[in-house]
Scaffold this motif. Structure first.
Motif, PDB file in Angstrom:
ATOM      1  N   CYS A   1       2.617   3.635  -0.051  1.00 40.06           N
ATOM      2  CA  CYS A   1       2.607   4.318  -1.354  1.00 40.06           C
ATOM      3  C   CYS A   1       1.478   5.320  -1.465  1.00 40.06           C
ATOM      4  CB  CYS A   1       2.550   3.294  -2.488  1.00 40.06           C
ATOM      5  SG  CYS A   1       0.908   2.647  -2.856  1.00 40.06           S
ATOM      6  N   GLY A   2       0.360   5.066  -0.774  1.00 36.54           N
ATOM      7  CA  GLY A   2      -0.754   6.010  -0.801  1.00 36.54           C
ATOM      8  C   GLY A   2      -1.635   5.939  -2.033  1.00 36.54           C
ATOM      9  N   ILE A   3      -1.262   5.133  -3.018  1.00 38.88           N
ATOM     10  CA  ILE A   3      -2.045   5.140  -4.258  1.00 38.88           C
ATOM     11  C   ILE A   3      -2.547   3.759  -4.669  1.00 38.88           C
ATOM     12  CG2 ILE A   3      -0.967   7.238  -5.221  1.00 38.88           C
ATOM     13  CD1 ILE A   3       0.874   5.416  -6.850  1.00 38.88           C
TER      14      ILE A   3
ATOM     15  N   GLU B   1      -4.536  -0.003  -4.318  1.00 39.18           N
ATOM     16  CA  GLU B   1      -5.886  -0.411  -3.900  1.00 39.18           C
ATOM     17  C   GLU B   1      -5.973  -0.534  -2.369  1.00 39.18           C
ATOM     18  OE1 GLU B   1      -8.331  -4.569  -4.297  1.00 39.18           O
ATOM     19  OE2 GLU B   1      -6.818  -4.102  -5.815  1.00 39.18           O
ATOM     20  N   TYR B   2      -4.938  -1.083  -1.756  1.00 40.60           N
ATOM     21  CA  TYR B   2      -4.969  -1.260  -0.297  1.00 40.60           C
ATOM     22  C   TYR B   2      -4.891   0.089   0.414  1.00 40.60           C
ATOM     23  CZ  TYR B   2      -4.237  -6.227  -1.184  1.00 40.60           C
ATOM     24  OH  TYR B   2      -4.371  -7.529  -1.607  1.00 40.60           O
ATOM     25  N   CYS B   3      -3.949   0.922  -0.035  1.00 42.75           N
ATOM     26  CA  CYS B   3      -3.804   2.230   0.619  1.00 42.75           C
ATOM     27  C   CYS B   3      -5.093   3.044   0.505  1.00 42.75           C
ATOM     28  CB  CYS B   3      -2.642   3.005   0.003  1.00 42.75           C
ATOM     29  SG  CYS B   3      -1.028   2.444   0.571  1.00 42.75           S
ATOM     30  N   LYS B   4      -5.760   2.919  -0.650  1.00 41.11           N
ATOM     31  CA  LYS B   4      -6.931   3.758  -0.875  1.00 41.11           C
ATOM     32  C   LYS B   4      -8.188   3.208  -0.221  1.00 41.11           C
ATOM     33  CE  LYS B   4      -6.603   4.500  -5.400  1.00 41.11           C
ATOM     34  NZ  LYS B   4      -6.701   5.135  -6.714  1.00 41.11           N
ATOM     35  N   SER B   5      -8.096   2.003   0.353  1.00 45.25           N
ATOM     36  CA  SER B   5      -9.285   1.414   0.972  1.00 45.25           C
ATOM     37  C   SER B   5      -9.087   1.211   2.474  1.00 45.25           C
ATOM     38  CB  SER B   5      -9.630   0.089   0.286  1.00 45.25           C
ATOM     39  OG  SER B   5      -8.548  -0.817   0.388  1.00 45.25           O
ATOM     40  N   GLY B   6      -8.224   2.025   3.094  1.00 48.86           N
ATOM     41  CA  GLY B   6      -8.056   1.944   4.547  1.00 48.86           C
ATOM     42  C   GLY B   6      -7.252   0.747   5.007  1.00 48.86           C
ATOM     43  N   ARG B   7      -6.525   0.109   4.082  1.00 47.36           N
ATOM     44  CA  ARG B   7      -5.743  -1.080   4.448  1.00 47.36           C
ATOM     45  C   ARG B   7      -4.278  -0.893   4.077  1.00 47.36           C
ATOM     46  NH1 ARG B   7      -8.891  -5.685   1.416  1.00 47.36           N
ATOM     47  NH2 ARG B   7      -9.049  -4.028  -0.139  1.00 47.36           N
ATOM     48  N   GLU B   8      -3.745   0.259   4.499  1.00 43.34           N
ATOM     49  CA  GLU B   8      -2.350   0.541   4.148  1.00 43.34           C
ATOM     50  C   GLU B   8      -1.393  -0.469   4.761  1.00 43.34           C
ATOM     51  OE1 GLU B   8      -1.425   4.435   5.533  1.00 43.34           O
ATOM     52  OE2 GLU B   8      -1.737   3.956   7.636  1.00 43.34           O
TER      53      GLU B   8
ATOM     54  N   LEU C   1      -1.477  -3.444   4.286  1.00 43.02           N
ATOM     55  CA  LEU C   1      -1.254  -4.474   3.275  1.00 43.02           C
ATOM     56  C   LEU C   1      -0.578  -3.928   2.019  1.00 43.02           C
ATOM     57  CD1 LEU C   1      -4.691  -6.363   3.533  1.00 43.02           C
ATOM     58  CD2 LEU C   1      -2.549  -6.879   4.705  1.00 43.02           C
ATOM     59  N   CYS C   2      -0.202  -2.664   2.013  1.00 45.23           N
ATOM     60  CA  CYS C   2       0.431  -2.038   0.842  1.00 45.23           C
ATOM     61  C   CYS C   2       1.647  -2.858   0.395  1.00 45.23           C
ATOM     62  CB  CYS C   2       0.869  -0.616   1.194  1.00 45.23           C
ATOM     63  SG  CYS C   2       1.811   0.195  -0.122  1.00 45.23           S
ATOM     64  N   GLY C   3       1.659  -3.204  -0.886  1.00 46.05           N
ATOM     65  CA  GLY C   3       2.756  -4.021  -1.408  1.00 46.05           C
ATOM     66  C   GLY C   3       4.086  -3.289  -1.466  1.00 46.05           C
ATOM     67  N   ARG C   4       4.030  -1.962  -1.437  1.00 46.26           N
ATOM     68  CA  ARG C   4       5.271  -1.196  -1.477  1.00 46.26           C
ATOM     69  C   ARG C   4       5.627  -0.600  -0.118  1.00 46.26           C
ATOM     70  NH1 ARG C   4       4.092   2.367  -6.710  1.00 46.26           N
ATOM     71  NH2 ARG C   4       1.991   1.630  -6.274  1.00 46.26           N
ATOM     72  N   ALA C   5       4.913  -0.995   0.927  1.00 44.79           N
ATOM     73  CA  ALA C   5       5.171  -0.452   2.273  1.00 44.79           C
ATOM     74  C   ALA C   5       6.622  -0.711   2.673  1.00 44.79           C
ATOM     75  CB  ALA C   5       4.231  -1.089   3.290  1.00 44.79           C
ATOM     76  N   ARG C   6       7.155   0.216   3.442  1.00 47.26           N
ATOM     77  CA  ARG C   6       8.499   0.053   3.990  1.00 47.26           C
ATOM     78  C   ARG C   6       8.393   0.099   5.506  1.00 47.26           C
ATOM     79  NH1 ARG C   6      12.877   1.646   1.066  1.00 47.26           N
ATOM     80  NH2 ARG C   6      13.416   3.311   2.480  1.00 47.26           N
ATOM     81  N   PHE C   7       9.216  -0.733   6.160  1.00 47.18           N
ATOM     82  CA  PHE C   7       9.061  -0.934   7.587  1.00 47.18           C
ATOM     83  C   PHE C   7      10.308  -0.498   8.366  1.00 47.18           C
ATOM     84  CE2 PHE C   7       6.227  -3.912   5.443  1.00 47.18           C
ATOM     85  CZ  PHE C   7       5.024  -3.489   5.983  1.00 47.18           C
ATOM     86  N   THR C   8      10.044   0.121   9.493  1.00 45.90           N
ATOM     87  CA  THR C   8      11.107   0.624  10.357  1.00 45.90           C
ATOM     88  C   THR C   8      11.917  -0.542  10.931  1.00 45.90           C
ATOM     89  OG1 THR C   8       9.532   2.343  11.007  1.00 45.90           O
ATOM     90  CG2 THR C   8      11.554   2.156  12.317  1.00 45.90           C
ATOM     91  N   GLY C   9      13.227  -0.382  10.948  1.00 47.75           N
ATOM     92  CA  GLY C   9      14.085  -1.428  11.513  1.00 47.75           C
ATOM     93  C   GLY C   9      14.139  -2.670  10.649  1.00 47.75           C
ATOM     94  N   TYR C  10      13.748  -2.525   9.365  1.00 43.74           N
ATOM     95  CA  TYR C  10      13.761  -3.651   8.414  1.00 43.74           C
ATOM     96  C   TYR C  10      14.233  -3.150   7.050  1.00 43.74           C
ATOM     97  CZ  TYR C  10      11.868  -7.710   5.795  1.00 43.74           C
ATOM     98  OH  TYR C  10      11.699  -8.800   4.979  1.00 43.74           O
TER      99      TYR C  10
ATOM    100  N   ASN D   1       0.930  -6.300  10.154  1.00 48.45           N
ATOM    101  CA  ASN D   1       1.360  -4.901  10.304  1.00 48.45           C
ATOM    102  C   ASN D   1       0.288  -4.069  11.000  1.00 48.45           C
ATOM    103  OD1 ASN D   1       3.552  -5.814   8.717  1.00 48.45           O
ATOM    104  ND2 ASN D   1       2.332  -5.472   6.878  1.00 48.45           N
ATOM    105  N   LEU D   2       0.247  -2.787  10.730  1.00 42.95           N
ATOM    106  CA  LEU D   2      -0.690  -1.883  11.387  1.00 42.95           C
ATOM    107  C   LEU D   2      -1.000  -0.749  10.423  1.00 42.95           C
ATOM    108  CD1 LEU D   2       0.994   0.923  13.220  1.00 42.95           C
ATOM    109  CD2 LEU D   2       2.427  -1.010  12.595  1.00 42.95           C
ATOM    110  N   THR D   3      -2.098  -0.080  10.692  1.00 45.43           N
ATOM    111  CA  THR D   3      -2.392   1.164   9.974  1.00 45.43           C
ATOM    112  C   THR D   3      -2.143   2.322  10.935  1.00 45.43           C
ATOM    113  OG1 THR D   3      -4.695   1.264  10.673  1.00 45.43           O
ATOM    114  CG2 THR D   3      -4.227   0.011   8.665  1.00 45.43           C
ATOM    115  N   ARG D   4      -2.033   3.525  10.358  1.00 45.42           N
ATOM    116  CA  ARG D   4      -1.873   4.697  11.229  1.00 45.42           C
ATOM    117  C   ARG D   4      -3.105   4.904  12.090  1.00 45.42           C
ATOM    118  NH1 ARG D   4       0.217   8.724   6.692  1.00 45.42           N
ATOM    119  NH2 ARG D   4      -0.689   7.108   5.358  1.00 45.42           N
ATOM    120  N   GLN D   5      -4.257   4.479  11.574  1.00 42.85           N
ATOM    121  CA  GLN D   5      -5.465   4.611  12.390  1.00 42.85           C
ATOM    122  C   GLN D   5      -5.389   3.706  13.625  1.00 42.85           C
ATOM    123  OE1 GLN D   5      -9.158   4.313  10.242  1.00 42.85           O
ATOM    124  NE2 GLN D   5     -10.327   4.185  12.152  1.00 42.85           N
ATOM    125  N   ASP D   6      -4.840   2.508  13.460  1.00 40.98           N
ATOM    126  CA  ASP D   6      -4.633   1.638  14.635  1.00 40.98           C
ATOM    127  C   ASP D   6      -3.797   2.372  15.679  1.00 40.98           C
ATOM    128  OD1 ASP D   6      -5.874  -0.616  13.456  1.00 40.98           O
ATOM    129  OD2 ASP D   6      -3.985  -1.275  12.555  1.00 40.98           O
TER     130      ASP D   6
END
Ligand SMILES: [Zn+2]
Ligand SMILES: [Zn+2]
Length: 327
Positions: free
Chosen positions: A91-93, A95-102, A104-113, A277-282
């Motif tokens: 989501c990018g907005i 608490e998790y997304c804004k603190s480098g922990r995307e 854990l984003c509650g609205r994250a969507r996952f490929t192949g899921y 999961n993973l972050t883009r930085q990972d």
């Protein structure tokens, strides 16, 4: 296009012809060259991960080339080789997304899921969650880097800097992580299904200083243990093998229940944690490290149409390294 589709949990994948997907704004259309098979795919097929998109094209370790671009795509050009991992959108907005922990984003969507994945000839992906693939790896060799490698790398990182690293479950993730750990000058202790001599030989071949059954005690206490097998009973076993102050990290997305265990196994400031999961930085860090570390992935390839056979082989431990589908 040809695709392998899950219609309902508990059913085998079906071979179908689908109309080609279209790249929306910010998305790239990708001709899939290789897609690795992950244990998470089995958890989705078995209904252990709730509410997948249905019907679903599974697969989240995708390597392909960009053959189309939606409006606003500026990160990639037609013909670029890209990889698509599990993390497909955040989501990018929050608490998790804004603190480098995307991750854990509650609205994250996952490929192949929640998003159709790579068990197909074509797929679309948000350009912000695609990554260039290092030239050192061919398509099939690169595919397992996208989850087994990435999540394995995050698991190892969160285990701390200890020298003696135990790895429980010596499959796709472990065989990559073992090479990273060796590159970092650490010692690897491999734990396999009891009596699985072939997996123990495989681990020795990748530089493990010791390999044995998950019911065995290592010759020295571990500084940290990584658990990749989806078996909750390995948690107390790994804690028992880990020294005071050490960390046990569960690297999988699903595990059978953890049996109750004596508090003394956790006592001594041992830490038990999971990786999600993973972050883009990972992804960026690991894809830069993989060629430097000389990672060599062991793959067993299958035609896309034989996805069910690849999944069965993974389920039964009948392959070493990673299964990779080739469209
Ligand atoms: Zn978020
Ligand atoms: Zn995965």
């Amino acid at each position: 296009m040809h695709a392998q589709v899950l219609r309902a949990a508990g059913r085998p994948l079906e071979s179908v012809e689908l109309s080609a997907p279209k790249a929306g704004p910010g998305q790239v259309l990708i001709a899939v060259k290789a897609c690795a098979v992950c244990r998470t795919d089995l958890h989705i097929l078995d209904g252990e991960l709730a509410h997948p998109k249905l019907p679903l094209v599974p697969g989240h370790e995708i390597v392909g080339s960009v053959v189309g671009k939606g409006d606003g795509v500026d990160r990639f050009a037609i013909g670029d080789r890209v990889g698509v991992p599990w993390l497909g959108w955040t989501c990018g907005i929050c608490e998790y997304c804004k603190s480098g922990r995307e991750n854990l984003c509650g609205r994250a969507r996952f490929t192949g899921y929640q998003i159709d994945g790579g068990y197909a000839e074509l797929t679309v992906a948000d350009q912000r969650y695609c990554f260039p693939i290092p030239a050192e790896f061919d398509d099939a060799a690169a595919a397992p880097l996208l989850c087994a490698g990435l999540i394995g790398y995050r698991t190892l990182r969160l285990a701390g800097d200890g020298e003696r690293i135990g790895i429980y479950g010596f499959g796709a993730a472990a065989h990559i992580v073992a090479q990273v750990a060796r590159h970092q000058g650490r010692q690897v202790f491999a734990f396999t299904r009891p009596g699985d001599k072939a997996a123990q030989d495989f681990a020795h071949g990748l530089g493990a200083v010791w390999a044995g059954g998950s019911d065995e005690t290592p010759p020295e206490p571990l500084d940290a243990a990584l658990i990749f097998a989806p078996v909750g009973a390995l948690v107390p076993a790994a804690l028992a093998a880990t020294r005071k102050g050490g960390t046990v990290v569960c690297g999988g997305i699903h595990m059978s229940d953890i049996p109750s265990f004596a508090y003394r196994l956790l006592w001594g400031e041992r830490v038990l944690r999971s990786v999600a999961n993973l972050t883009r930085q990972d992804a960026e860090e690991f894809l830069a490290l993989a060629p430097q570390a000389g990672i060599h992935t062991a793959t067993q390839t299958y035609p896309l149409a034989e996805a069910n056979r690849a999944l069965a082989d993974l389920r039964h431990g009948a392959l070493q390294g990673a299964a990779v589908l080739l469209p």
